[in-house]
Design a protein around this motif. Structure first.
Motif, mmCIF file in Angstrom:
data_model
loop_
_atom_site.group_PDB
_atom_site.id
_atom_site.type_symbol
_atom_site.label_atom_id
_atom_site.label_comp_id
_atom_site.label_asym_id
_atom_site.label_seq_id
_atom_site.Cartn_x
_atom_site.Cartn_y
_atom_site.Cartn_z
ATOM 1 N N LEU A 18 -21.825 48.763 -23.050
ATOM 2 C CA LEU A 18 -21.928 49.299 -24.460
ATOM 3 C C LEU A 18 -20.571 48.952 -25.444
ATOM 4 O O LEU A 18 -20.657 49.204 -26.412
ATOM 5 C CB LEU A 18 -22.176 50.884 -24.359
ATOM 6 C CG LEU A 18 -23.161 51.192 -23.587
ATOM 7 C CD1 LEU A 18 -23.246 53.009 -23.467
ATOM 8 C CD2 LEU A 18 -24.524 50.710 -24.158
ATOM 9 N N PHE A 19 -19.571 48.396 -24.608
ATOM 10 C CA PHE A 19 -18.486 48.281 -25.322
ATOM 11 C C PHE A 19 -17.934 46.827 -25.401
ATOM 12 O O PHE A 19 -18.234 46.117 -24.571
ATOM 13 C CB PHE A 19 -17.049 49.038 -24.558
ATOM 14 C CG PHE A 19 -17.435 50.354 -24.635
ATOM 15 C CD1 PHE A 19 -16.587 51.164 -25.523
ATOM 16 C CD2 PHE A 19 -18.194 51.002 -23.704
ATOM 17 C CE1 PHE A 19 -16.832 52.539 -25.501
ATOM 18 C CE2 PHE A 19 -18.204 52.487 -23.653
ATOM 19 C CZ PHE A 19 -17.635 53.350 -24.760
ATOM 20 N N ILE A 20 -17.265 46.434 -26.443
ATOM 21 C CA ILE A 20 -16.641 45.212 -26.657
ATOM 22 C C ILE A 20 -15.454 45.252 -25.883
ATOM 23 O O ILE A 20 -15.079 44.446 -24.957
ATOM 24 C CB ILE A 20 -16.303 44.838 -28.096
ATOM 25 C CG1 ILE A 20 -17.475 44.432 -28.873
ATOM 26 C CG2 ILE A 20 -15.372 43.366 -28.258
ATOM 27 C CD1 ILE A 20 -17.394 44.313 -30.301
ATOM 28 N N ASP A 21 -14.360 46.170 -25.959
ATOM 29 C CA ASP A 21 -13.251 46.558 -25.209
ATOM 30 C C ASP A 21 -13.061 48.028 -24.930
ATOM 31 O O ASP A 21 -13.363 48.821 -25.832
ATOM 32 C CB ASP A 21 -12.251 45.939 -26.188
ATOM 33 C CG ASP A 21 -10.716 46.070 -25.157
ATOM 34 O OD1 ASP A 21 -10.792 46.222 -24.239
ATOM 35 O OD2 ASP A 21 -9.794 45.862 -25.968
ATOM 36 N N LEU A 22 -12.861 48.482 -23.826
ATOM 37 C CA LEU A 22 -12.617 49.863 -23.465
ATOM 38 C C LEU A 22 -11.132 50.308 -23.838
ATOM 39 O O LEU A 22 -10.773 51.449 -23.556
ATOM 40 C CB LEU A 22 -13.082 50.137 -22.064
ATOM 41 C CG LEU A 22 -14.307 50.433 -21.962
ATOM 42 C CD1 LEU A 22 -14.570 50.546 -20.426
ATOM 43 C CD2 LEU A 22 -14.663 52.084 -22.353
ATOM 44 N N GLY A 23 -10.239 49.045 -24.053
ATOM 45 C CA GLY A 23 -8.935 49.721 -24.415
ATOM 46 C C GLY A 23 -8.271 49.825 -23.020
ATOM 47 O O GLY A 23 -8.516 49.158 -22.011
ATOM 48 N N SER A 24 -7.526 50.786 -22.877
ATOM 49 C CA SER A 24 -6.919 50.871 -21.681
ATOM 50 C C SER A 24 -7.405 52.328 -20.864
ATOM 51 O O SER A 24 -7.118 52.844 -19.953
ATOM 52 C CB SER A 24 -5.433 51.541 -21.802
ATOM 53 O OG SER A 24 -5.369 52.885 -22.815
ATOM 54 N N HIS A 25 -8.858 52.428 -21.355
ATOM 55 C CA HIS A 25 -9.432 53.554 -20.747
ATOM 56 C C HIS A 25 -10.468 53.025 -19.593
ATOM 57 O O HIS A 25 -11.034 51.954 -19.721
ATOM 58 C CB HIS A 25 -10.545 54.347 -21.819
ATOM 59 C CG HIS A 25 -9.678 54.700 -22.814
ATOM 60 N ND1 HIS A 25 -8.642 55.809 -22.818
ATOM 61 C CD2 HIS A 25 -9.522 54.019 -24.117
ATOM 62 C CE1 HIS A 25 -8.213 55.875 -24.122
ATOM 63 N NE2 HIS A 25 -8.673 54.930 -24.708
#
Length: 91
Positions: A18-25
């Protein structure tokens, strides 16, 4: 002779789709935050606004960012439930 070293591919968590990027999560932390939002009656909140508060640095796919938190939750749970049912049917 040239040898190509391949690193083992890790299995992606279904929620990551569902995400392009989860960042640091982590996917588990993101899913827990989404579940918490559903339980706290933030279902009608804009998914982008919720994400900005709950998971700073993460980026949703554009089609999901315009929807609500409940639509984001359904986008994850419906395919997961379908896969579970397909597995039950084979038994």
């Amino acid at each position: 002779m040239l040898t190509i070293s391949r690193s083992p591919s890790r299995t992606r968590h279904p929620f990551e789709k569902l995400f392009i990027d989860l960042g640091s999560h982590s996917p588990d932390k993101a899913l827990a935050a989404l579940t918490s939002a559903m339980q706290e009656e933030r279902r009608d909140m804009n998914a982008f606004e919720w994400l900005s508060q709950a998971l700073p640095g993460a980026t949703l796919k554009p089609a999901l960012a315009f929807g609500s938190v409940s639509e984001l939750y359904r986008s994850y749970t419906r395919p997961a439930e379908f896969e579970r049912l397909k597995g039950l049917r084979r038994v």
